[in-house]
Design a protein around this motif. Structure first.
Motif, PDB file in Angstrom:
ATOM      1  N   MET A  15       0.833  -1.182   0.000  1.00  0.00           N
ATOM      2  CA  MET A  15       0.000   0.000   0.000  1.00  0.00           C
ATOM      3  C   MET A  15       0.883   1.253   0.000  1.00  0.00           C
ATOM      4  SD  MET A  15      -3.092   0.867   2.495  1.00  0.00           S
ATOM      5  CE  MET A  15      -3.731   2.467   2.753  1.00  0.00           C
ATOM      6  N   LYS A  16       1.921   1.241   0.839  1.00  0.00           N
ATOM      7  CA  LYS A  16       2.818   2.392   0.916  1.00  0.00           C
ATOM      8  C   LYS A  16       3.493   2.629  -0.443  1.00  0.00           C
ATOM      9  CE  LYS A  16       5.833   4.334   4.352  1.00  0.00           C
ATOM     10  NZ  LYS A  16       6.627   4.104   5.537  1.00  0.00           N
ATOM     11  N   GLU A  17       3.881   1.540  -1.083  1.00  0.00           N
ATOM     12  CA  GLU A  17       4.524   1.652  -2.403  1.00  0.00           C
ATOM     13  C   GLU A  17       3.566   2.247  -3.422  1.00  0.00           C
ATOM     14  OE1 GLU A  17       5.742  -2.320  -3.277  1.00  0.00           O
ATOM     15  OE2 GLU A  17       7.281  -2.328  -1.736  1.00  0.00           O
ATOM     16  N   ARG A  18       2.319   1.836  -3.342  1.00  0.00           N
ATOM     17  CA  ARG A  18       1.318   2.341  -4.288  1.00  0.00           C
ATOM     18  C   ARG A  18       1.097   3.834  -4.082  1.00  0.00           C
ATOM     19  NH1 ARG A  18      -4.414  -0.621  -5.606  1.00  0.00           N
ATOM     20  NH2 ARG A  18      -4.898   0.587  -7.464  1.00  0.00           N
ATOM     21  N   ILE A  19       1.074   4.272  -2.819  1.00  0.00           N
ATOM     22  CA  ILE A  19       0.893   5.692  -2.525  1.00  0.00           C
ATOM     23  C   ILE A  19       2.080   6.487  -3.066  1.00  0.00           C
ATOM     24  CG2 ILE A  19       0.787   7.392  -0.651  1.00  0.00           C
ATOM     25  CD1 ILE A  19      -0.895   5.297   0.907  1.00  0.00           C
ATOM     26  N   GLU A  20       3.289   5.986  -2.860  1.00  0.00           N
ATOM     27  CA  GLU A  20       4.479   6.658  -3.375  1.00  0.00           C
ATOM     28  C   GLU A  20       4.442   6.732  -4.897  1.00  0.00           C
ATOM     29  OE1 GLU A  20       6.770   8.342  -1.656  1.00  0.00           O
ATOM     30  OE2 GLU A  20       5.586   7.844   0.121  1.00  0.00           O
ATOM     31  N   GLU A  73     -11.690   4.693  -1.991  1.00  0.00           N
ATOM     32  CA  GLU A  73     -11.962   3.488  -1.202  1.00  0.00           C
ATOM     33  C   GLU A  73     -11.078   3.450   0.047  1.00  0.00           C
ATOM     34  OE1 GLU A  73     -10.994  -1.068  -2.043  1.00  0.00           O
ATOM     35  OE2 GLU A  73     -12.408  -0.222  -3.498  1.00  0.00           O
ATOM     36  N   GLN A  74      -9.814   3.796  -0.111  1.00  0.00           N
ATOM     37  CA  GLN A  74      -8.897   3.815   1.018  1.00  0.00           C
ATOM     38  C   GLN A  74      -9.279   4.899   2.027  1.00  0.00           C
ATOM     39  OE1 GLN A  74      -6.498   1.456   1.618  1.00  0.00           O
ATOM     40  NE2 GLN A  74      -7.524   0.527  -0.129  1.00  0.00           N
ATOM     41  N   TRP A  85      -9.574   3.846  -6.130  1.00  0.00           N
ATOM     42  CA  TRP A  85      -8.843   3.158  -5.067  1.00  0.00           C
ATOM     43  C   TRP A  85      -8.551   4.107  -3.911  1.00  0.00           C
ATOM     44  CZ3 TRP A  85      -3.904   3.760  -2.998  1.00  0.00           C
ATOM     45  CH2 TRP A  85      -3.493   2.732  -2.134  1.00  0.00           C
ATOM     46  N   LEU A  86      -8.146   5.354  -4.237  1.00  0.00           N
ATOM     47  CA  LEU A  86      -7.873   6.344  -3.208  1.00  0.00           C
ATOM     48  C   LEU A  86      -9.129   6.658  -2.394  1.00  0.00           C
ATOM     49  CD1 LEU A  86      -5.534   8.861  -5.053  1.00  0.00           C
ATOM     50  CD2 LEU A  86      -4.946   7.426  -3.097  1.00  0.00           C
ATOM     51  N   GLU A 137      -7.313   4.567 -10.184  1.00  0.00           N
ATOM     52  CA  GLU A 137      -6.516   4.896  -9.011  1.00  0.00           C
ATOM     53  C   GLU A 137      -7.261   5.869  -8.092  1.00  0.00           C
ATOM     54  OE1 GLU A 137      -3.930   3.190  -8.260  1.00  0.00           O
ATOM     55  OE2 GLU A 137      -3.895   2.177 -10.189  1.00  0.00           O
ATOM     56  N   ALA A 161     -10.290   4.277   5.786  1.00  0.00           N
ATOM     57  CA  ALA A 161      -9.609   4.974   6.879  1.00  0.00           C
ATOM     58  C   ALA A 161     -10.629   5.669   7.777  1.00  0.00           C
ATOM     59  CB  ALA A 161      -8.611   5.984   6.316  1.00  0.00           C
TER      60      ALA A 161
END
Length: 107
Positions: A1-6, A24-25, A21-22, A18, A29
């Motif tokens: 997840m961190k890699e995807r955010i970066e 959804e995240q 996905w954001l 994307e 959260a």
């Protein structure tokens, strides 16, 4: 997840997939934050109830100790009264014997 955010941070254009996905995240959260807040609230309620229970136990313990002392005092008073009653019964018996002796002497 961190890699995807970066990876997303590096993009100049974010594809619709994307963005979904954001979103959804972000919703996830928010749900997690609400759950954490509710858990904290429930924990505070539980702590408060526990403290109240401790105070009630202390109050009841003190009340119980006071009642025990009262019962012990009453038991002692009953023993004293029984002893006094026994002495009075002895005196009554002596007086009855004297009355009988006097009645016998009067005849």
């Amino acid at each position: 997840m961190k890699e995807r955010i970066e990876w997303l941070k590096g993009l100049t254009y974010i594809p619709q997939k994307e963005i979904a996905w954001l979103i959804e995240q972000a919703e996830l959260a928010e749900k997690q934050r609400a759950i954490i807040e509710e858990n904290k609230r429930q924990q505070e309620v539980t702590v408060h109830q526990f403290q109240q229970a401790q105070e009630e136990i202390q109050r009841l313990t003190k009340e119980n100790e006071e009642l025990i002392l009262k019962v012990e005092a009453q038991e002692e008073e009953i023993r004293d009264l029984e002893f006094e009653n026994s002495n009075l019964e002895d005196e009554i018996e002596e007086l009855e014997d004297k009355v009988e002796a006097l009645e016998g002497a009067a005849e």
